[in-house]
Design a protein around this motif. Structure first.
Motif, PDB file in Angstrom:
ATOM      1  N   VAL A  62     -12.036  -5.611  15.100  1.00 46.39           N
ATOM      2  CA  VAL A  62     -11.060  -5.056  16.119  1.00 46.39           C
ATOM      3  C   VAL A  62     -11.826  -5.021  17.543  1.00 46.39           C
ATOM      4  CG1 VAL A  62      -9.298  -3.257  16.766  1.00 46.39           C
ATOM      5  CG2 VAL A  62      -9.565  -3.880  14.535  1.00 46.39           C
ATOM      6  N   ALA A  63     -12.860  -4.428  17.769  1.00 48.13           N
ATOM      7  CA  ALA A  63     -13.713  -4.228  18.869  1.00 48.13           C
ATOM      8  C   ALA A  63     -13.773  -5.494  19.484  1.00 48.13           C
ATOM      9  CB  ALA A  63     -14.775  -3.439  18.609  1.00 48.13           C
ATOM     10  N   ALA A  64     -14.268  -6.374  18.956  1.00 50.61           N
ATOM     11  CA  ALA A  64     -14.491  -7.904  19.419  1.00 50.61           C
ATOM     12  C   ALA A  64     -13.267  -8.361  19.982  1.00 50.61           C
ATOM     13  CB  ALA A  64     -15.214  -8.843  18.195  1.00 50.61           C
ATOM     14  N   VAL A  65     -12.191  -8.239  19.286  1.00 49.64           N
ATOM     15  CA  VAL A  65     -10.900  -8.926  19.533  1.00 49.64           C
ATOM     16  C   VAL A  65     -10.371  -8.193  20.846  1.00 49.64           C
ATOM     17  CG1 VAL A  65      -8.508  -9.025  19.167  1.00 49.64           C
ATOM     18  CG2 VAL A  65     -10.029  -9.680  17.466  1.00 49.64           C
ATOM     19  N   LEU A  66     -10.594  -7.019  21.417  1.00 49.21           N
ATOM     20  CA  LEU A  66     -10.201  -6.104  22.214  1.00 49.21           C
ATOM     21  C   LEU A  66     -11.015  -6.671  23.711  1.00 49.21           C
ATOM     22  CD1 LEU A  66      -9.159  -2.906  20.723  1.00 49.21           C
ATOM     23  CD2 LEU A  66      -7.544  -4.651  21.792  1.00 49.21           C
ATOM     24  N   LYS A  67     -12.150  -7.181  23.233  1.00 53.85           N
ATOM     25  CA  LYS A  67     -12.983  -7.546  24.575  1.00 53.85           C
ATOM     26  C   LYS A  67     -12.433  -8.647  25.188  1.00 53.85           C
ATOM     27  CE  LYS A  67     -17.448  -5.611  22.936  1.00 53.85           C
ATOM     28  NZ  LYS A  67     -18.760  -6.242  22.187  1.00 53.85           N
ATOM     29  N   ARG A  68     -11.590  -9.514  24.766  1.00 41.40           N
ATOM     30  CA  ARG A  68     -11.079 -10.554  25.414  1.00 41.40           C
ATOM     31  C   ARG A  68      -9.803 -10.157  26.334  1.00 41.40           C
ATOM     32  NH1 ARG A  68     -13.934 -14.878  23.397  1.00 41.40           N
ATOM     33  NH2 ARG A  68     -14.703 -14.556  21.234  1.00 41.40           N
ATOM     34  N   SER A  69      -9.568 -10.886  27.593  1.00 39.89           N
ATOM     35  CA  SER A  69      -8.655 -10.213  28.335  1.00 39.89           C
ATOM     36  C   SER A  69      -7.273 -10.690  27.957  1.00 39.89           C
ATOM     37  CB  SER A  69      -8.747 -10.789  29.689  1.00 39.89           C
ATOM     38  OG  SER A  69      -8.634 -12.244  29.867  1.00 39.89           O
ATOM     39  N   ARG A  70      -7.051 -11.631  27.183  1.00 45.90           N
ATOM     40  CA  ARG A  70      -5.942 -12.489  26.610  1.00 45.90           C
ATOM     41  C   ARG A  70      -5.231 -11.384  25.364  1.00 45.90           C
ATOM     42  NH1 ARG A  70      -4.211 -17.415  28.207  1.00 45.90           N
ATOM     43  NH2 ARG A  70      -3.433 -17.884  26.278  1.00 45.90           N
ATOM     44  N   VAL A 100      -2.506 -10.915  19.862  1.00 52.49           N
ATOM     45  CA  VAL A 100      -3.829 -11.698  20.085  1.00 52.49           C
ATOM     46  C   VAL A 100      -3.253 -13.003  20.734  1.00 52.49           C
ATOM     47  CG1 VAL A 100      -5.673 -12.718  18.702  1.00 52.49           C
ATOM     48  CG2 VAL A 100      -4.739 -10.590  18.008  1.00 52.49           C
ATOM     49  N   GLU A 101      -3.817 -13.338  22.094  1.00 46.68           N
ATOM     50  CA  GLU A 101      -3.469 -14.682  22.488  1.00 46.68           C
ATOM     51  C   GLU A 101      -4.822 -15.438  22.681  1.00 46.68           C
ATOM     52  OE1 GLU A 101      -0.708 -15.910  23.753  1.00 46.68           O
ATOM     53  OE2 GLU A 101       0.577 -14.432  23.324  1.00 46.68           O
ATOM     54  N   SER A 102      -5.932 -15.141  22.343  1.00 51.63           N
ATOM     55  CA  SER A 102      -7.043 -15.959  22.493  1.00 51.63           C
ATOM     56  C   SER A 102      -7.154 -16.723  21.241  1.00 51.63           C
ATOM     57  CB  SER A 102      -8.193 -15.076  22.722  1.00 51.63           C
ATOM     58  OG  SER A 102      -9.608 -15.816  22.644  1.00 51.63           O
ATOM     59  N   ASP A 103      -7.413 -18.082  21.431  1.00 43.29           N
ATOM     60  CA  ASP A 103      -7.421 -19.013  20.480  1.00 43.29           C
ATOM     61  C   ASP A 103      -8.948 -18.730  19.976  1.00 43.29           C
ATOM     62  OD1 ASP A 103      -4.793 -19.696  20.726  1.00 43.29           O
ATOM     63  OD2 ASP A 103      -5.702 -21.751  22.060  1.00 43.29           O
ATOM     64  N   GLN A 104     -10.061 -18.368  20.503  1.00 48.04           N
ATOM     65  CA  GLN A 104     -11.184 -18.229  19.996  1.00 48.04           C
ATOM     66  C   GLN A 104     -11.429 -17.213  19.027  1.00 48.04           C
ATOM     67  OE1 GLN A 104     -14.036 -17.972  23.640  1.00 48.04           O
ATOM     68  NE2 GLN A 104     -12.089 -18.214  24.827  1.00 48.04           N
ATOM     69  N   ASP A 105     -10.267 -16.308  18.723  1.00 55.61           N
ATOM     70  CA  ASP A 105     -10.553 -15.391  17.636  1.00 55.61           C
ATOM     71  C   ASP A 105     -10.201 -15.781  16.096  1.00 55.61           C
ATOM     72  OD1 ASP A 105     -11.814 -13.511  19.282  1.00 55.61           O
ATOM     73  OD2 ASP A 105      -9.771 -13.171  20.209  1.00 55.61           O
ATOM     74  N   GLU A 106      -9.809 -17.112  16.182  1.00 54.80           N
ATOM     75  CA  GLU A 106      -9.318 -17.363  14.727  1.00 54.80           C
ATOM     76  C   GLU A 106     -10.091 -17.079  13.681  1.00 54.80           C
ATOM     77  OE1 GLU A 106      -6.442 -18.472  12.231  1.00 54.80           O
ATOM     78  OE2 GLU A 106      -6.077 -18.514  14.319  1.00 54.80           O
ATOM     79  N   THR A 107     -11.611 -17.599  13.808  1.00 51.41           N
ATOM     80  CA  THR A 107     -12.690 -17.493  12.774  1.00 51.41           C
ATOM     81  C   THR A 107     -12.866 -16.013  12.621  1.00 51.41           C
ATOM     82  OG1 THR A 107     -13.783 -19.639  13.460  1.00 51.41           O
ATOM     83  CG2 THR A 107     -14.907 -17.823  12.192  1.00 51.41           C
ATOM     84  N   MET A 123     -13.766   1.533  16.728  1.00 45.14           N
ATOM     85  CA  MET A 123     -13.454   2.117  17.928  1.00 45.14           C
ATOM     86  C   MET A 123     -12.138   2.805  17.701  1.00 45.14           C
ATOM     87  SD  MET A 123     -12.368  -1.108  19.981  1.00 45.14           S
ATOM     88  CE  MET A 123     -11.683  -0.087  21.346  1.00 45.14           C
ATOM     89  N   THR A 124     -11.759   3.742  18.496  1.00 43.78           N
ATOM     90  CA  THR A 124     -10.467   4.390  18.413  1.00 43.78           C
ATOM     91  C   THR A 124      -9.874   3.820  19.921  1.00 43.78           C
ATOM     92  OG1 THR A 124     -11.100   6.187  17.380  1.00 43.78           O
ATOM     93  CG2 THR A 124      -9.080   6.502  18.768  1.00 43.78           C
ATOM     94  N   ILE A 125      -8.652   3.234  19.598  1.00 43.79           N
ATOM     95  CA  ILE A 125      -7.932   2.925  21.035  1.00 43.79           C
ATOM     96  C   ILE A 125      -7.059   3.870  21.520  1.00 43.79           C
ATOM     97  CG2 ILE A 125      -6.115   1.020  21.655  1.00 43.79           C
ATOM     98  CD1 ILE A 125      -7.000  -0.543  19.251  1.00 43.79           C
ATOM     99  N   ASP A 126      -7.314   4.026  22.892  1.00 42.28           N
ATOM    100  CA  ASP A 126      -6.747   4.983  23.412  1.00 42.28           C
ATOM    101  C   ASP A 126      -5.151   4.662  23.702  1.00 42.28           C
ATOM    102  OD1 ASP A 126      -5.825   6.863  25.271  1.00 42.28           O
ATOM    103  OD2 ASP A 126      -7.388   6.553  26.724  1.00 42.28           O
ATOM    104  N   HIS A 127      -4.138   5.781  23.281  1.00 44.91           N
ATOM    105  CA  HIS A 127      -2.939   5.269  23.811  1.00 44.91           C
ATOM    106  C   HIS A 127      -2.599   4.778  25.070  1.00 44.91           C
ATOM    107  CE1 HIS A 127       1.514   5.830  23.516  1.00 44.91           C
ATOM    108  NE2 HIS A 127       1.283   6.393  24.554  1.00 44.91           N
ATOM    109  N   ASN A 128      -3.299   5.343  25.945  1.00 45.24           N
ATOM    110  CA  ASN A 128      -3.107   4.964  27.428  1.00 45.24           C
ATOM    111  C   ASN A 128      -3.286   3.706  27.704  1.00 45.24           C
ATOM    112  OD1 ASN A 128      -1.889   7.494  28.036  1.00 45.24           O
ATOM    113  ND2 ASN A 128      -4.270   8.406  28.250  1.00 45.24           N
TER     114      ASN A 128
END
Length: 297
Positions: free
Chosen positions: A210-218, A168-175, A1-6
């Motif tokens: 990257v896409a999966a990490v960005l789905k978490r609000s933290r 990255v503030e979500s502890d669930q993304d370590e793995t 995915m491409t992250i929008d600067h905005n």
């Protein structure tokens, strides 16, 4: 995915930024940024020392050590381009990532993604590299000479790529993030899939992570930039040549490269007037020659 600067944190509405800071436990920053008018109406943000709120880019070039003023940093638009690089292959490495201040408390877990396009054998293919690192405030992350793109082709119009820095503030993304520590990512080989077809799955994996990490609000993008280096002699164009380029998360309106320099001993950009590190987040990329013998035939 491409992250929008905005989508960067600094581009979000004031209430959303403060809400995010509360969510990740950075109440001190949330309190400092909050400004209320009559009836509790939000007036906007007073960024203060929260430099992660900057959305602009300052691009400089560190001059070689020889000469009367070692460590001088020039505006990349004032360089002379090296036209001899047209049609060659280059290596781009991440030599430094300095964190003056990031959202959150304690050490920050950071995901970095770099994307672009590569011309090889007449076809355009995707360049994508991702890595994870950690850093406290006012410190450099443990990255040095990390290969980002190896053997990227330089066209007649130069090169370009994008960078995204994610908190990255979500502890669930370590793995999930551990996948980026596998061999191909550590070696910076997630490109040139036309020449090295076995690497194509790793490009897709980086994109999926990257896409999966960005789905978490933290988890939020803190800084996104687009970097283009070409051979135009215009005073507004950033020029391509071998050497180290500085990308600072900052505002051009209040900046002068004459006020700072590169301190080779401390490996930091420092102020000329007090020799202390600048109070901004920044990255340093090195562009150098790539040995064609390392490419598969």
């Amino acid at each position: 995915m491409t992250i929008d600067h905005n989508s960067s944190l600094g581009m979000m509405p004031a209430k959303a930024i403060i809400g995010y800071l509360r969510e990740i436990g950075d109440d001190d920053a949330a309190d400092a940024l909050s400004q209320s008018g009559p009836g509790g109406q939000m007036l906007g943000l007073n960024w203060g020392n929260e430099v992660w709120g900057n959305t602009g880019m300052l691009l400089g070039f560190i001059t070689p050590m020889e000469g009367d003023n070692p460590g001088t940093i020039l505006n990349a638009s004032t360089l002379a381009p090296d036209s001899a690089l047209k049609g060659t292959r280059i290596k781009i490495t991440l030599d430094r990532f300095y964190v003056h201040r990031f959202p959150g408390r304690g050490r920050h877990k950071i995901l970095m993604e770099f994307t672009g396009k590569n011309q090889i054998h007449g076809d355009a293919e995707e360049l994508r590299f991702a890595l994870t690192t950690e850093s406290g405030d006012k410190a450099g992350a443990p990255v040095h000479g990390t290969p980002i793109f190896l053997g990227a082709s330089v066209g007649n119009n130069g090169i370009s790529f994008e960078g995204n820095i994610i908190n990255v503030e979500s502890d669930q993304d370590e793995t999930l993030l551990s996948a980026l520590g596998s061999g191909p990512f550590k070696q910076g080989l997630s490109l040139l899939t036309t020449a090295q077809p076995a690497l194509r799955p790793f490009v897709g994996l980086a994109q999926s992570v990257v896409a999966a990490v960005l789905k978490r609000s933290r988890n939020k993008p803190i800084y996104s930039f687009k970097l283009g280096l070409d051979f135009d002699t215009s005073q507004t164009a950033a020029k391509l040549r071998h050497g180290s380029f500085v990308v600072i998360q900052g505002d051009e309106a209040s900046w002068s490269w004459h006020d700072v320099r590169w301190n080779a001993d401390s490996q930091q950009i420092v102020n000329n007037y007090d020799n202390l590190p600048i109070e901004l987040n920044y990255l340093i990329f090195r562009v150098s020659a790539y040995d064609a013998a390392e490419l598969p035939q």
